[in-house]
Design a protein around this motif. Structure first.
Motif, PDB file in Angstrom:
ATOM      1  N   SER A   1     -28.955 -10.142  -3.602  1.00  0.00           N
ATOM      2  CA  SER A   1     -30.008  -9.367  -4.252  1.00  0.00           C
ATOM      3  C   SER A   1     -29.562  -9.008  -5.662  1.00  0.00           C
TER       4      SER A   1
ATOM      5  N   ASN B   1     -40.776 -17.064  -1.338  1.00  0.00           N
ATOM      6  CA  ASN B   1     -41.453 -16.442  -0.199  1.00  0.00           C
ATOM      7  C   ASN B   1     -41.963 -17.505   0.780  1.00  0.00           C
TER       8      ASN B   1
ATOM      9  N   ARG C   1     -40.501  -8.682  -8.612  1.00  0.00           N
ATOM     10  CA  ARG C   1     -39.626  -7.898  -7.743  1.00  0.00           C
ATOM     11  C   ARG C   1     -40.058  -8.031  -6.285  1.00  0.00           C
ATOM     12  N   GLY C   2     -39.081  -8.215  -5.419  1.00  0.00           N
ATOM     13  CA  GLY C   2     -39.358  -8.384  -4.000  1.00  0.00           C
ATOM     14  C   GLY C   2     -39.455  -9.824  -3.561  1.00  0.00           C
ATOM     15  N   ASP C   3     -39.606 -10.761  -4.497  1.00  0.00           N
ATOM     16  CA  ASP C   3     -39.682 -12.175  -4.137  1.00  0.00           C
ATOM     17  C   ASP C   3     -38.333 -12.675  -3.616  1.00  0.00           C
ATOM     18  N   VAL C   4     -38.416 -13.592  -2.675  1.00  0.00           N
ATOM     19  CA  VAL C   4     -37.218 -14.216  -2.099  1.00  0.00           C
ATOM     20  C   VAL C   4     -37.237 -15.698  -2.454  1.00  0.00           C
TER      21      VAL C   4
ATOM     22  N   THR D   1     -32.868 -12.600  -3.904  1.00  0.00           N
ATOM     23  CA  THR D   1     -33.925 -11.601  -3.708  1.00  0.00           C
ATOM     24  C   THR D   1     -33.958 -10.757  -4.975  1.00  0.00           C
TER      25      THR D   1
ATOM     26  N   THR E   1     -34.736  -7.616  -7.174  1.00  0.00           N
ATOM     27  CA  THR E   1     -34.888  -6.181  -6.931  1.00  0.00           C
ATOM     28  C   THR E   1     -35.345  -5.484  -8.197  1.00  0.00           C
TER      29      THR E   1
END
Length: 224
Positions: free
Chosen positions: A65, A157, A205-208, A222, A224
């Motif tokens: 992350s 995602n 932000r939050g995407d993987v 990831t 953040t």
């Protein structure tokens, strides 16, 4: 030797199956090495010679992350095949300098890059950014084998964003190493990020992000 403050820790990369790490010296990146990506960015491939930009080795991070950088509203992913060297490049046998390979992410502040291009300025603030070289574990060249039809891909995602065969690179790894070695004395600890296939795009932000290539460990990010 004494210093007025503690120096930063030596940057290094994980090696698959080994406790020892790869000490990182320099990061070179190849621009526009996939014709489809060059076209999607409104550019043509320069077929006379590759061109390059650099990132600080202190901006390299492993999977995990990591934060979005400041002052961008258009942060892009670029999945890349990474070549790591353990010695000087011999023009007669450039691949003998290769220690191994990895999957990497060349993260880019695309809005700042576009502004720099428009004014004919360097790309440093777009490309040479903290945590913008995300590199998965290195795999020894002997384990990976020859470079050819392996597919490099990226999902965001769990949705496929980028995909291309290593054979689609405009400039092959030996060609890149021999050309780059005429500009710099390449050696142990240097890595080359060899360019990205088409399909680059913005992330938030939050995407993987998961980058893969057949025969290599994936790289995961990831935001953040």
């Amino acid at each position: 030797m004494s210093y007025i403050f503690d120096p930063e820790r030596q940057p290094s990369l994980e090696i698959h199956g080994q406790a020892a790490r790869f000490p990182l010296r320099r990061i070179f990146c190849v621009g526009r090495n996939y014709a489809a990506h060059a076209a999607e960015m409104g550019n043509e491939v320069d077929r006379e010679a590759p061109f390059y930009f650099t990132k600080s080795p202190h901006h390299a991070v492993g999977s995990g992350s990591h934060p979005m950088p400041p002052r961008t509203e258009d942060y892009h992913h670029e999945v890349e095949f990474v070549v790591a060297l353990h010695g000087p490049v011999d023009a007669a046998d450039p691949m003998s300098a290769v220690f191994g390979y990895a999957v990497g992410l060349d993260m880019t502040r695309r809005d700042l890059q576009a502004a720099s291009k428009a004014k004919g300025r360097p790309w440093s603030t777009a490309k040479d950014v903290e945590a913008s070289a995300v590199i998965g574990p290195l795999t020894a060249a002997s384990e990976f084998g020859g470079i050819g039809a392996q597919v490099l891909s990226l999902t965001v995602n769990d949705t496929l964003r980028q995909e291309g065969a290593l054979a689609d690179m405009v400039w092959s790894v030996p060609e890149i190493l021999n050309d780059l070695n005429t500009l710099y004395a390449l050696g142990a600890g240097d890595i080359v990020m060899t360019g990205t296939p088409s399909g680059v795009g913005a992330v938030a932000r939050g995407d993987v992000l998961v980058g893969t290539c057949e025969g290599l460990e994936p790289v995961r990010l990831t935001l953040t």
